[in-house]
Design a protein around this motif. Structure first.
Motif, mmCIF file in Angstrom:
data_model
loop_
_atom_site.group_PDB
_atom_site.id
_atom_site.type_symbol
_atom_site.label_atom_id
_atom_site.label_comp_id
_atom_site.label_asym_id
_atom_site.label_seq_id
_atom_site.Cartn_x
_atom_site.Cartn_y
_atom_site.Cartn_z
ATOM 1 N N HIS A 46 60.704 9.483 -55.116
ATOM 2 C CA HIS A 46 60.548 10.381 -53.790
ATOM 3 C C HIS A 46 61.893 11.232 -53.682
ATOM 4 O O HIS A 46 62.171 12.100 -52.741
ATOM 5 C CB HIS A 46 60.435 9.572 -52.649
ATOM 6 C CG HIS A 46 61.380 8.508 -52.217
ATOM 7 N ND1 HIS A 46 61.011 6.952 -52.737
ATOM 8 C CD2 HIS A 46 62.578 8.326 -51.672
ATOM 9 C CE1 HIS A 46 62.073 6.574 -52.358
ATOM 10 N NE2 HIS A 46 62.860 7.110 -51.737
ATOM 11 N N ASP A 47 63.018 11.100 -54.763
ATOM 12 C CA ASP A 47 64.254 11.744 -54.718
ATOM 13 C C ASP A 47 64.249 12.831 -55.499
ATOM 14 O O ASP A 47 65.138 13.558 -55.827
ATOM 15 C CB ASP A 47 65.094 10.612 -55.120
ATOM 16 C CG ASP A 47 65.431 9.716 -53.935
ATOM 17 O OD1 ASP A 47 65.480 10.018 -52.813
ATOM 18 O OD2 ASP A 47 65.655 8.502 -54.108
ATOM 19 N N ARG A 48 63.141 13.147 -56.436
ATOM 20 C CA ARG A 48 63.126 14.251 -57.314
ATOM 21 C C ARG A 48 63.106 15.540 -56.607
ATOM 22 O O ARG A 48 62.507 15.820 -55.552
ATOM 23 C CB ARG A 48 62.077 14.207 -58.157
ATOM 24 C CG ARG A 48 62.085 12.926 -59.009
ATOM 25 C CD ARG A 48 62.820 13.193 -60.386
ATOM 26 N NE ARG A 48 62.562 14.389 -61.146
ATOM 27 C CZ ARG A 48 61.683 13.928 -62.317
ATOM 28 N NH1 ARG A 48 61.446 13.014 -62.866
ATOM 29 N NH2 ARG A 48 61.425 15.245 -63.041
ATOM 30 N N PRO A 49 63.778 16.711 -56.871
ATOM 31 C CA PRO A 49 63.957 17.910 -56.589
ATOM 32 C C PRO A 49 62.784 18.771 -56.516
ATOM 33 O O PRO A 49 62.391 19.554 -55.844
ATOM 34 C CB PRO A 49 65.015 18.661 -57.398
ATOM 35 C CG PRO A 49 65.280 17.815 -58.443
ATOM 36 C CD PRO A 49 64.755 16.441 -58.280
ATOM 37 N N GLU A 50 61.666 18.300 -57.773
ATOM 38 C CA GLU A 50 60.435 18.813 -57.743
ATOM 39 C C GLU A 50 59.294 18.210 -56.862
ATOM 40 O O GLU A 50 58.010 18.661 -56.606
ATOM 41 C CB GLU A 50 59.885 18.657 -59.243
ATOM 42 C CG GLU A 50 60.702 18.989 -60.340
ATOM 43 C CD GLU A 50 61.655 17.896 -60.883
ATOM 44 O OE1 GLU A 50 61.935 17.093 -60.004
ATOM 45 O OE2 GLU A 50 61.884 18.055 -62.213
#
Length: 135
Positions: A46-50
């Motif tokens: 849940h921390d990915r920029p995408e």
């Protein structure tokens, strides 16, 4: 389908294959993946920029179920990411978080097991699936 190559995704795909699921890993996005009305999409980071773009694309697909891993004690970053992309709140509400059964999972393998157990419970219309929250 697991989205993002993480240790949890590795176990999720391995266990799902053993259970007879058709599996796929999407990294970094859903481009080129086959999604139909039987597809369950589990976003494992849940921390990915995408995150917002991936979830927007998932919501625009015929996927049966869409969820994001995360701790229910913290606000889900997917909400702000989707709102920034002008995704309506009723669509955002289709994204489930947390996912899986609450079995006290700690390791990537345990988290994957709990996730699959929750998806199987949901597919079989049994209590305890990913939608049931416990105190």
């Amino acid at each position: 389908m697991a989205v993002f190559d993480t240790p949890v995704a590795t176990h999720l795909l391995q266990f799902a294959t053993t259970l007879g699921f058709r599996v796929a890993l999407a990294e970094p996005d859903l481009t080129g993946t086959r999604i139909d009305g039987d597809t369950d999409i589990v976003v494992t980071d849940h921390d990915r920029p995408e995150l917002g773009a991936v979830l927007r694309d998932a919501l625009n697909s015929p996927a049966r179920w869409i969820g994001v891993m995360g701790n229910m004690r913290h606000a889900g970053p997917h909400v702000a990411a989707l709102r920034a992309l002008d995704v309506p709140d009723d669509e955002i509400a289709r994204v489930h978080r947390p996912v899986g059964l609450n079995i006290g999972s700690k390791t990537p393998a345990e988290i994957a097991l709990a996730t699959l157990a929750g998806l199987i419970a949901d597919r079989n219309n049994r209590p305890g699936g990913p939608f049931e929250q416990r105190p």
